[in-house]
Design a protein around this motif. Structure first.
Motif, PDB file in Angstrom:
ATOM      1  N   HIS B 130       6.921   4.398   4.387  1.00  0.00           N
ATOM      2  CA  HIS B 130       5.990   5.228   3.622  1.00  0.00           C
ATOM      3  C   HIS B 130       6.709   6.427   2.999  1.00  0.00           C
ATOM      4  N   GLU B 131       7.600   7.058   3.784  1.00  0.00           N
ATOM      5  CA  GLU B 131       8.301   8.247   3.270  1.00  0.00           C
ATOM      6  C   GLU B 131       9.270   7.892   2.146  1.00  0.00           C
ATOM      7  N   ARG B 159      -0.032 -10.481   9.880  1.00  0.00           N
ATOM      8  CA  ARG B 159      -1.262  -9.703  10.029  1.00  0.00           C
ATOM      9  C   ARG B 159      -0.962  -8.358  10.706  1.00  0.00           C
ATOM     10  N   ARG B 160      -0.056  -8.391  11.675  1.00  0.00           N
ATOM     11  CA  ARG B 160       0.318  -7.149  12.348  1.00  0.00           C
ATOM     12  C   ARG B 160       1.033  -6.205  11.385  1.00  0.00           C
ATOM     13  N   ASN B 161       1.910  -6.751  10.566  1.00  0.00           N
ATOM     14  CA  ASN B 161       2.613  -5.912   9.594  1.00  0.00           C
ATOM     15  C   ASN B 161       1.654  -5.266   8.610  1.00  0.00           C
ATOM     16  N   ALA B 165       1.160  -1.302   8.133  1.00  0.00           N
ATOM     17  CA  ALA B 165       1.438  -0.703   6.823  1.00  0.00           C
ATOM     18  C   ALA B 165       0.210   0.018   6.286  1.00  0.00           C
ATOM     19  N   GLU B 166      -0.975  -0.555   6.530  1.00  0.00           N
ATOM     20  CA  GLU B 166      -2.185   0.117   6.042  1.00  0.00           C
ATOM     21  C   GLU B 166      -2.456   1.388   6.837  1.00  0.00           C
ATOM     22  N   GLU B 167      -2.118   1.347   8.109  1.00  0.00           N
ATOM     23  CA  GLU B 167      -2.318   2.519   8.960  1.00  0.00           C
ATOM     24  C   GLU B 167      -1.489   3.703   8.474  1.00  0.00           C
ATOM     25  N   TYR B 168      -0.246   3.439   8.062  1.00  0.00           N
ATOM     26  CA  TYR B 168       0.656   4.519   7.640  1.00  0.00           C
ATOM     27  C   TYR B 168       0.788   4.622   6.125  1.00  0.00           C
TER      28      TYR B 168
END
Lengths: 131, 229
Positions: B130-131, B159-161, B165-168
């Motif tokens: 993200h950064e 699905r875990r990825n 990724a959506e979380e961060y």
């Protein structure tokens, strides 16, 4: 009394969507070949329980061999799953294929008009003249 | 909407025309032709070929980097950065995945779950992605070439990825990863894969259109300012 159940009223029927797809390949394919490949793919991908939820139906009359274009009916909430199952077909027999969806319609009539070039009388109506 | 697929391999320069033709037919307005780092010498000829080709769609050049160690990865990235528009790092090893996400010169981390028994990335990697604006890739080729038990595992790792990724808020990109023209799939199909893996309609459409388009546009702008030599 008839020996089949009565047709359900529209409010009780499951909601449907019609997926129009096209197949790119080097050889023209027949309806039955695609039917087998699709059933194989969706059963592998979603299992029997998942497939039962999609309420899938292949519309045989809508298969156009010339354009390699066809129609699938499914439940309105399972459209994305059906699309993935379709995309997971990579070969039919010895022929390599690229299946892709052209669009989704809510009625068969709209699907025919949009993707199969079918005209109804409404298309020929002359618009009222402006005065 | 402009759709892009930034991971289509060209193994032979003769196949470029066919790939571009099919990509155009199934609805793409841009495609990224990928060469392996080992064949980086072919990049110049590929660019010439693209210039000759009047295809009507936007064609970008990508380099896929395989590395066995972090130092090797950094060396390869700095060499390839000036030559191609998109840098794809072939993931699979946790150290490589992490180093790629911590490097802002990298654009895409391809298949982080490749040949692994876990998903290959964790919250630290995703935060770094993200950064540094590194897109985590969902590779359709991975799903297409596997079956049964292995496909189930690959899907659950993906699905875990997606969840991480959506979380961060790390960018997600969905690509076909095609090895030949027959493995290309339409943009709407790839977006469906995203939705099946738990993305919303909006995000999954972005990951086949806006995310790849921005990668290409930003890099083109940067490459223009870069002094030669």
């Amino acid at each position: 009394m008839a020996d089949i159940p009565k047709t359900l009223p529209p409010t009780l029927r499951g909601k449907k969507r019609y997926i129009v797809f096209e197949i790119i390949s080097e050889k023209k394919l027949e309806f039955s070949e695609i039917l087998n490949a699709f059933w194989h793919s969706i059963l592998n991908f979603m299992g029997e329980m998942g497939t039962s939820r999609t309420n899938i139906w292949f519309v045989k009359d809508m298969w156009e061999e010339k354009n390699q274009r066809g129609l699938i009916r499914c439940n309105h909430k399972q459209v994305e799953y059906v699309r993935v199952a379709l995309a997971l077909i990579d070969r039919i027999g010895d022929v390599q294929v690229i299946p892709f969806t052209l669009g989704v319609s809510g009625t068969m009539k709209a699907a025919k008009r949009k993707f199969f070039g079918e005209r109804t009388l409404e298309d020929f109506e002359v618009p009222p003249e402006e005065s | 909407m402009d759709f892009y697929d930034l991971h289509a391999h060209v193994e032979d320069l003769k196949s470029v025309e066919e790939i571009v033709e099919i990509a155009k037919r199934i609805g793409y307005s841009g495609i990224g032709l990928t060469v392996k780092y080992a064949n980086i010498g072919e990049l110049r000829r590929l660019k010439e070929k693209i210039n000759e080709l009047k295809s009507g769609i936007d064609i970008a050049t990508c380099v896929e980097i395989d590395a066995s160690g972090v130092k090797e990865l950094r060396r390869k990235v700095s060499k390839a950065r000036k030559l191609s528009e998109v840098i794809v790092v072939s993931g699979g090893d946790y150290k490589i995945n992490r180093a790629a996400c911590e490097d802002s010169r990298v654009d895409i981390l391809a298949h982080p779950e490749y040949k692994r028994s876990d998903s290959g990335i964790d919250h630290i990697v995703v935060r770094a992605a993200h950064e540094n604006n590194v897109a985590i890739e969902i590779n359709f080729h991975e799903i297409l070439e596997t079956y049964r038990k292995i496909r189930a595992h690959v899907l659950s790792h993906m699905r875990r990825n997606v969840m991480l990724a959506e979380e961060y808020n790390a960018p997600i990109i969905i690509t076909s990863g095609a090895r030949s023209k027959w493995e290309l799939r339409g943009p709407r199909e790839l977006s469906s894969v995203g939705q099946v893996l738990g993305m919303s309609l909006e995000n999954s459409m972005k990951s086949v259109s806006d995310v790849p388009r921005l990668i290409v546009e930003t890099n083109r702008r940067k490459l223009k300012v870069l002094p030669h030599g």
